[in-house]
Scaffold this active site. Structure first.
Site, short mmCIF file in Angstrom:
data_model
loop_
_atom_site.label_atom_id
_atom_site.label_comp_id
_atom_site.label_asym_id
_atom_site.label_seq_id
_atom_site.Cartn_x
_atom_site.Cartn_y
_atom_site.Cartn_z
N LYS A 80 0.82 -1.21 0.00
CA LYS A 80 0.00 0.00 0.00
C LYS A 80 0.86 1.26 0.00
O LYS A 80 0.45 2.29 -0.54
CB LYS A 80 -0.94 -0.01 1.21
CG LYS A 80 -2.07 -1.02 1.10
CD LYS A 80 -3.05 -0.88 2.26
CE LYS A 80 -4.20 -1.87 2.10
NZ LYS A 80 -5.19 -1.76 3.20
N CYS A 152 -6.06 12.05 -20.50
CA CYS A 152 -6.40 11.55 -21.83
C CYS A 152 -7.00 12.66 -22.68
O CYS A 152 -6.73 12.75 -23.89
CB CYS A 152 -7.36 10.36 -21.73
SG CYS A 152 -8.84 10.69 -20.74
N THR A 211 -13.70 19.73 -15.91
CA THR A 211 -12.43 19.15 -16.36
C THR A 211 -11.39 20.25 -16.47
O THR A 211 -11.71 21.37 -16.89
CB THR A 211 -12.56 18.42 -17.72
OG1 THR A 211 -11.26 17.99 -18.15
CG2 THR A 211 -13.13 19.33 -18.79
N ARG A 234 -20.31 13.51 -19.10
CA ARG A 234 -20.10 12.08 -18.97
C ARG A 234 -21.33 11.37 -19.55
O ARG A 234 -22.47 11.68 -19.17
CB ARG A 234 -19.90 11.69 -17.50
CG ARG A 234 -18.59 12.18 -16.90
CD ARG A 234 -17.40 11.55 -17.61
NE ARG A 234 -16.13 11.96 -17.05
CZ ARG A 234 -15.45 11.26 -16.14
NH1 ARG A 234 -15.94 10.11 -15.69
NH2 ARG A 234 -14.29 11.70 -15.69
#
Length: 337
Positions: A80, A152, A211, A234
């Protein structure tokens, strides 16, 4: 130059697609994977079967606590704390940080303690230098141990914006990305204190969202800083998104002239990064497309020679993961020069 040995931290959507890309394109050699939430057998299953990209084309098995892919042994860890991952011991010199958690220089630098030399964050970062292939790799500083591959959407928008800005000049612009569902969204309405709309059922709604992708273009193309902003919708699809850039141009140009310039760039300096199509395409046609951005010549429009709407597609999983690897390979080449 021999293949660069890499590690992947976080075997979620991007982590697994980065791995698949490394096998398909033979660009990098994955020697280690870390994910504390997936045991080895489940890792095999998740890598082998994918609802979007299909069944893995290769042999996957396990042996002695390691993942075996096409006969190659890959170390698997379940730490972790990134500083406890023995990247150096596994021979992973470069690490893809794809958990979405360790996105600052301070947090991502924990990988260096485990023996990694460089870290590429597969997300935007508040303070790490951001690089977009085809746009600003000439600004890469080998002294940087932690860098960001941006998002992206920034990888889709920036190459297109660069072509338009270099040739015609962008005075100002607004971007909308119509973005496929991602893992952070809800299958049914659920709690989302920071983003109330984001907590609504992904499959049942078109969800307006924020965004930073357009503003981030100003970080990789400084002359566009403050000239672009944007938002997202979205939508209920599992993969492939599309950018709509509406811009005011400094130098007047017909839409045909704009198309010609984008096509020229796609065949020359941005080949492999920026694609170009005049076909009557829809989103499914781009699944598995390795370009960062594919300009849809038939979808754009112009109001006049100085005001245009440009449309560009992107496989937000496959294309972006490709660029993560391209950036790693570029860094390795520069670092060894």
């Amino acid at each position: 130059m021999s293949q660069v040995n890499i590690g992947i931290n976080g075997f979620g959507r991007i982590g697994r697609i980065v791995f698949r890309n490394s096998v398909v394109h033979n660009t990098a050699n994955v020697v280690a994977i870390n994910d504390p939430f997936i045991d080895l057998e489940y890792m095999v299953y998740m890598l082998k079967y994918d609802s979007t990209h299909g069944v893995f084309n290769g042999d996957i098995s396990t042996k002695d606590g390691k993942l075996i892919v096409n006969g190659k042994s890959i170390a698997v860890f379940a730490e972790k704390d990134p500083s406890n991952i023995p990247w150096g011991q596994a021979g992973a010199h470069y690490v893809v940080e794809s958990t979405g958690v360790f996105t600052t220089i301070d947090k991502a630098s924990a990988h260096i303690k485990g023996g990694a030399k460089k870290v590429v964050i597969s997300a935007p970062s508040a303070d790490a230098p951001m690089y977009v292939c085809g746009v600003n790799l000439d600004a890469y500083d080998p002294k940087a141990q932690v860098v960001s591959n941006a998002s992206c959407t920034t990888n889709c928008l920036a190459p297109l914006a660069k072509v338009i800005h270099d040739k015609f000049g962008i005075v100002e612009g607004l971007m909308t990305t119509v973005h496929a569902t991602t893992a952070t969204q809800k299958t049914v309405d659920g709690p989302s204190a920071k983003d109330w709309r984001g907590g609504r059922a992904a499959a049942a709604n078109i969800i307006p969202s924020s965004t930073g992708a357009a503003k981030a273009v100003g970080k990789v193309i400084p002359s566009l800083n403050g000239k672009l902003t944007g938002m997202a919708f979205r939508v209920p699809t599992t993969n492939v998104s599309v950018v709509d850039l509406t811009a005011r141009l400094e130098k007047g140009a017909s839409y045909d002239e704009i198309k010609a310039e984008v096509k020229r760039a796609s065949e020359n300096e941005l080949k492999g990064i920026l694609g170009y199509t005049e076909d009557a395409v829809v989103s499914q046609d781009f699944i598995g497309n390795s370009h960062s951005s594919i300009f849809d010549a038939a979808a754009g429009i112009s109001l006049n020679n100085n005001f245009v709407k440009l449309v560009s597609w992107y496989d937000n999983e496959w294309g972006y993961s490709n660029r993560c690897l391209d950036l790693l390979v570029f860094m390795a080449q520069k670092d060894s020069a």
